[in-house]
Design a protein around this motif. Structure first.
Motif, PDB file in Angstrom:
ATOM      1  N   ARG A   1      19.707  32.471  59.923  1.00  0.00           N
ATOM      2  CA  ARG A   1      19.743  31.737  60.811  1.00  0.00           C
ATOM      3  C   ARG A   1      19.152  31.036  61.796  1.00  0.00           C
ATOM      4  O   ARG A   1      19.483  30.578  63.199  1.00  0.00           O
ATOM      5  CB  ARG A   1      20.881  32.598  62.179  1.00  0.00           C
ATOM      6  N   PRO A   2      18.292  30.229  61.788  1.00  0.00           N
ATOM      7  CA  PRO A   2      17.046  29.499  61.952  1.00  0.00           C
ATOM      8  C   PRO A   2      17.668  27.584  63.157  1.00  0.00           C
ATOM      9  O   PRO A   2      18.439  27.701  61.675  1.00  0.00           O
ATOM     10  CB  PRO A   2      15.687  29.030  61.008  1.00  0.00           C
TER      11      PRO A   2
ATOM     12  N   ARG B   1       6.508  49.392  53.827  1.00  0.00           N
ATOM     13  CA  ARG B   1       6.976  47.746  53.480  1.00  0.00           C
ATOM     14  C   ARG B   1       5.101  46.877  53.759  1.00  0.00           C
ATOM     15  O   ARG B   1       5.795  45.432  52.943  1.00  0.00           O
ATOM     16  CB  ARG B   1       8.382  47.608  53.056  1.00  0.00           C
ATOM     17  N   GLY B   2       4.244  47.146  54.505  1.00  0.00           N
ATOM     18  CA  GLY B   2       3.930  45.812  55.136  1.00  0.00           C
ATOM     19  C   GLY B   2       4.394  43.983  55.219  1.00  0.00           C
ATOM     20  O   GLY B   2       4.395  43.345  54.949  1.00  0.00           O
ATOM     21  N   ALA B   3       5.227  44.619  56.734  1.00  0.00           N
ATOM     22  CA  ALA B   3       5.564  43.287  57.369  1.00  0.00           C
ATOM     23  C   ALA B   3       6.229  43.768  58.252  1.00  0.00           C
ATOM     24  O   ALA B   3       5.783  44.777  58.924  1.00  0.00           O
ATOM     25  CB  ALA B   3       6.958  43.671  56.042  1.00  0.00           C
ATOM     26  N   TYR B   4       6.364  42.701  59.410  1.00  0.00           N
ATOM     27  CA  TYR B   4       6.709  42.977  60.542  1.00  0.00           C
ATOM     28  C   TYR B   4       8.047  41.803  60.638  1.00  0.00           C
ATOM     29  O   TYR B   4       8.172  40.843  59.760  1.00  0.00           O
ATOM     30  CB  TYR B   4       5.734  43.161  61.755  1.00  0.00           C
ATOM     31  N   THR B   5       8.490  42.306  61.761  1.00  0.00           N
ATOM     32  CA  THR B   5      10.146  41.125  62.029  1.00  0.00           C
ATOM     33  C   THR B   5      10.134  40.765  63.164  1.00  0.00           C
ATOM     34  O   THR B   5       9.462  41.362  64.538  1.00  0.00           O
ATOM     35  CB  THR B   5      10.987  41.970  61.976  1.00  0.00           C
TER      36      THR B   5
ATOM     37  N   ILE C   1      14.447  31.160  66.157  1.00  0.00           N
ATOM     38  CA  ILE C   1      15.065  32.021  64.978  1.00  0.00           C
ATOM     39  C   ILE C   1      15.549  33.196  65.607  1.00  0.00           C
ATOM     40  O   ILE C   1      14.662  33.679  65.983  1.00  0.00           O
ATOM     41  CB  ILE C   1      13.345  31.947  64.051  1.00  0.00           C
ATOM     42  N   PRO C   2      16.671  33.731  65.254  1.00  0.00           N
ATOM     43  CA  PRO C   2      17.251  35.385  65.636  1.00  0.00           C
ATOM     44  C   PRO C   2      15.953  35.928  64.985  1.00  0.00           C
ATOM     45  O   PRO C   2      16.027  37.241  65.492  1.00  0.00           O
ATOM     46  CB  PRO C   2      18.515  35.395  65.480  1.00  0.00           C
ATOM     47  N   GLN C   3      16.122  35.817  63.768  1.00  0.00           N
ATOM     48  CA  GLN C   3      15.106  36.938  63.052  1.00  0.00           C
ATOM     49  C   GLN C   3      14.019  36.383  61.497  1.00  0.00           C
ATOM     50  O   GLN C   3      14.488  35.758  61.551  1.00  0.00           O
ATOM     51  CB  GLN C   3      16.190  37.755  62.314  1.00  0.00           C
ATOM     52  N   THR C   4      13.099  36.803  61.511  1.00  0.00           N
ATOM     53  CA  THR C   4      12.178  36.497  61.083  1.00  0.00           C
ATOM     54  C   THR C   4      11.583  37.541  59.967  1.00  0.00           C
ATOM     55  O   THR C   4      11.055  38.275  61.347  1.00  0.00           O
ATOM     56  CB  THR C   4      10.864  35.281  61.600  1.00  0.00           C
TER      57      THR C   4
END
Length: 360
Positions: free
Chosen positions: A104-105, A55-59, A79-82
């Motif tokens: 949850r930043p 999906r053309g993404a990274y986390t 930031i726990p997750q972006t």
């Protein structure tokens, strides 16, 4: 023989692709950590990177950014997750833009101690470079889920801890791919809960493609329990609020660097006195002082809502080339809100004093 050779060639390519896929997250992680560490005035790192090529993404997992010479217990940003990805809706329309979703930043703005060494501060251009390095394509949609922003002042007596939590923010059409004819094509909405149970609501239109964006913002903060602000009230006014509620409204426009608007707070059902408690804990003189202030505030309770509002204007230019424009913008708003709050308390006491003098 040919079949065997072809098989080994295909197998080799597949193994190479698998090796690249396995190594890629570590390469990206090192790149992200290097990018964060190059930001002036900060040190940063991420715990892990997950790629989603389909999906053309990274986390990015657990991003932490700490101010140099700052308190590591309260990092500037965590930031726990972006999630950073291509915005497929726009891609189908022929526009290659991205979207960023933060979960949850937490942002901690900590007042520097008196006499502390001031580290080199990142400018707007520094932050822009970091964002472009992390997201090479233009961001069109930006979302914050369950965020928190806090202002901490440990040099104040008592310490000050102000915050907005449970923040939801959605910014749409930042790259202006949907409407190129409107002066302010981007829409930003935000909500959250403040210290004291207040409800925050922000509605903004803007043009964020300009180096110094144009914007039109309306903000309201309602239902704040004034007793929750006693730390900051006591740090500035040296008295306690025993009861009361704060509502605050603001409208701000920024056009070609020209800032205009106002902040208008309303204080209701205010009481500043607990005679027995103050006399016992802080002595007679402190109790007497709070008794006088409490008398003024009680008298002001009976005034109509529009009579006790204090409107503080916001105006000026933030086009100074020698200063960071966004830092100037934020500082102007911060001082305006603090000034409006302080003046509203002073006005209530002053008007009550006048009424008391008229009775005499």
């Amino acid at each position: 023989m040919r079949f065997t050779r072809s098989f080994y060639m295909v197998a080799g390519v597949v193994l190479l692709l698998i090796a690249v896929r396995v190594a890629l997250p570590y390469i990206v992680k090192n790149y992200v950590n290097k990018t964060l560490d190059e930001l002036p005035g900060y040190t940063g790192h991420v715990a892990d990177i997950d790629l989603h090529l389909y999906r053309g993404a990274y986390t990015i997992d657990d991003l932490v950014l700490v101010e140099e010479n700052g308190n590591p217990r309260f990092p500037f940003l965590r930031i726990p997750q972006t999630d950073l990805s291509v915005e497929w809706k726009s891609l189908l329309k022929g526009e290659l833009v991205g979207e960023v979703v933060m979960a949850r930043p937490t942002m901690n703005i900590v007042a520097a101690p008196d006499g502390a060494d001031t580290a080199q501060q990142a400018t707007q251009d520094d932050w822009t470079k970091v964002m472009k390095d992390l997201m090479p394509i233009t961001i069109n949609r930006f979302v914050v889920n369950n965020g928190r922003v806090a202002y901490l002042d440990f040099k104040a007596d008592p310490n000050v801890d102000m915050y907005i939590e449970r923040m939801q923010l959605v910014a749409l059409n930042l790259a202006n791919v949907e409407d190129s004819t409107t002066a302010l094509p981007s829409a930003v909405t935000a909500s959250g809960r403040s210290v004291g149970g207040g409800q925050l609501k922000v509605d903004m239109r803007g043009n964020f493609l300009k180096k110094l964006p144009d914007l039109d913002m309306r903000l309201q903060l309602t239902g704040v329990d004034l007793t929750s602000l006693n730390d900051i009230i006591k740090a500035n006014g040296k008295f306690d609020v025993e009861r009361g509620r704060l509502d605050m409204y603001s409208k701000v426009t920024l056009t070609d660097g020209r800032l205009d608007g106002f902040v208008k707070p309303f204080l209701e059902e205010v009481k500043i006195l607990n005679w027995k408690k103050d006399k016992k804990e802080d002595g007679f003189l402190h109790a007497a002082k709070e008794a006088v202030i409490g008398l003024f505030a009680e008298a002001a309770e009976n005034q109509k809502r529009d009579q006790i509002a204090t409107q503080v204007p916001i105006s000026g230019s933030i086009n100074d080339p020698d200063t960071d424009t966004w830092t100037t913008f934020v500082n102007v708003l911060r001082h305006a809100f603090i000034d409006a709050f302080n003046k509203s308390l002073e006005d209530e006491a002053g008007k009550a004093r006048e009424k008391a003098e008229e009775k005499d």
